[in-house]
Scaffold this active site. Structure first.
Site, mmCIF file in Angstrom:
data_model
loop_
_atom_site.group_PDB
_atom_site.id
_atom_site.type_symbol
_atom_site.label_atom_id
_atom_site.label_comp_id
_atom_site.label_asym_id
_atom_site.label_seq_id
_atom_site.Cartn_x
_atom_site.Cartn_y
_atom_site.Cartn_z
ATOM 1 N N LYS A 1 0.685 -1.041 0.376
ATOM 2 C CA LYS A 1 -0.466 0.424 -0.027
ATOM 3 C C LYS A 1 1.250 0.898 0.224
ATOM 4 O O LYS A 1 0.374 1.882 -0.840
ATOM 5 C CB LYS A 1 -0.940 0.253 1.199
ATOM 6 C CG LYS A 1 -1.811 -0.182 0.584
ATOM 7 C CD LYS A 1 -2.867 -0.377 2.465
ATOM 8 C CE LYS A 1 -4.761 -1.413 2.751
ATOM 9 N NZ LYS A 1 -4.715 -0.805 3.755
ATOM 10 N N LYS B 1 -5.329 -7.792 -9.455
ATOM 11 C CA LYS B 1 -5.993 -8.266 -8.498
ATOM 12 C C LYS B 1 -7.338 -7.158 -8.409
ATOM 13 O O LYS B 1 -7.118 -6.008 -8.426
ATOM 14 C CB LYS B 1 -5.322 -8.556 -7.473
ATOM 15 C CG LYS B 1 -7.219 -8.417 -6.419
ATOM 16 C CD LYS B 1 -6.167 -7.928 -4.197
ATOM 17 C CE LYS B 1 -6.566 -7.185 -4.206
ATOM 18 N NZ LYS B 1 -6.298 -6.320 -2.349
ATOM 19 N N LYS C 1 -10.876 -2.060 -5.391
ATOM 20 C CA LYS C 1 -11.363 -0.043 -5.604
ATOM 21 C C LYS C 1 -9.837 0.834 -6.258
ATOM 22 O O LYS C 1 -10.428 1.397 -6.987
ATOM 23 C CB LYS C 1 -12.178 0.122 -4.353
ATOM 24 C CG LYS C 1 -12.822 1.856 -4.209
ATOM 25 C CD LYS C 1 -14.646 0.488 -4.366
ATOM 26 C CE LYS C 1 -14.950 1.719 -4.558
ATOM 27 N NZ LYS C 1 -14.952 3.286 -3.939
#
Ligand code: TYM
Length: 331
Positions: free
Chosen positions: A114, A197, A200
């Site tokens: 992330k 993957k 969002k």
């Protein structure tokens, strides 16, 4: 025999997508008849990325309740609730944060990913962002859950949860069972339109709110076999998003279409048209139910307050045991 206790959760960051549905929610629905279920909407977790857009979190929480129920969760059978309505999650998070070595958190692959992929501002890499998996461990352990149905991307967080549980038990005595991850075989990682993957934040998702035309347009844009230009060119279904999604939504017959793709008997146009039909057949009833449910926000709030009441009772029991085991507080 005591029923197995299950907890899982999703972040209220907008409408759910096929990854959330097939990776996790389907399993929740399947488990609700035989297990004691806690289905959480983790609004505190959503603050790690939306701390300056809390209105989006508030808007998304009702959407998630509606989507949980539209996908088949029965609020009579499972406690559907908001994480921030059960303060015990915060108390346990604090206690667990004292026994979780920093090194364990810095090694979590989702933290590193992330940090690198989402292009976050340096100030967004907060204390809470690093501690995200400790809060997740608290969500699970505060119910002394036996199992956690999730997609594969959560496997590292579950492993860490087990390590934290072991460490707590070692320090203060056996309080927590080590929760098992329930990850589906075929849908552990649902691919997005670009082959990564479905997520969002990657902008590659088909959502539960998409209407038939949007789904058709999205499938149209999906990544297939780059070298299959004409129908007769051989395709590579293992690496084609359209074929991989077909496998999920047509589990009994997908082999025929894969073989036809490989041998150039069928083209991508036909595969895309058929996948659009398959997806619509599954999503249309969910979409309809979702819209109906969203038209009654009072009912959705009622589901959340009933759920929180049930969740609180279980969480409060655990916290009593935890405080006793640690020998702190007198309440
Ligand atoms: P979240 O909100 O990102 O995702 C919710 C669930 O959807 C699954 N999922 C997928 N499964 C297969 N393929 C995909 N492309 C895909 N995308 C998402 C996720 O694995 C997850 O099961 N950290 C969690 C939320 C959380 C939680 C918890 C989960 C907080 N506390 C306690 C379980 C137990 C998360 O961000 O999920």
């Amino acid at each position: 025999m005591k029923r197995k206790r299950i907890l899982s959760g999703m972040q209220p960051t907008g409408t759910l997508h096929l990854g959330n549905l097939e990776g996790a929610l389907r399993n929740w629905v399947r488990l609700q008849d035989q297990c004691e279920m806690y289905c959480c909407i983790v609004d505190w977790h959503a603050l790690t990325t939306l701390y300056n857009r809390t209105d989006q979190i508030a808007e998304s929480r009702r959407i998630l309740v509606a989507e949980y129920v539209a996908a088949g969760l029965d609020p009579q059978k499972c406690a559907i609730f908001l994480q921030s309505d059960v303060k015990e999650h915060a108390e346990l998070h604090l206690l667990l944060s004292m026994i979780t070595p920093l090194g364990w958190l810095e090694r979590v692959p989702t933290y590193k990913e992330k940090k690198e992929n989402l292009n976050l501002e340096p100030e967004a890499i907060s204390y809470g962002f690093l501690g995200y998996p400790v809060l997740q461990a608290a969500d699970i352990l505060v119910y002394r859950a036996n199992a956690v149905p999730v997609g594969k991307d959560q496997a590292a967080h579950l492993e860490l949860t087990r390590e934290i549980a072991r460490r707590f038990n070692h320090l203060y005595g056996e309080v927590f069972p080590e929760p098992q991850s329930l990850i589906p075989e075929e849908t552990a990682v649902v691919p997005g339109l670009d082959g990564r993957k479905m997520s969002k934040s990657y902008g590659n998702a088909i959502t539960l709110a998409d209407d038939a035309d949007t789904i058709a347009a999205k499938v149209q844009s999906a990544f297939t076999t780059p070298t299959k230009i004409r129908k007769t060119d051989p395709g590579d279904p293992e690496n084609c998003v359209v074929c991989r999604l077909r496998r999920i939504y047509d589990p009994n017959h997908f082999q025929i279409s894969w073989e036809e793709c490989r041998t150039g008997v069928r083209g991508c146009v036909q595969s895309k048209r058929e996948l659009t039909e398959l997806l619509n057949a599954v999503l249309e009833p969910i979409r309809k139910r979702r819209t109906e449910l969203l038209s009654d926000p009072t009912e959705l709030d009622k589901i959340l307050s009933n759920g929180a009441e049930r969740a609180r009772a279980t969480a409060a029991e655990t916290m009593k045991v935890v405080r006793e085991a640690m020998g702190i507080s007198t309440a």
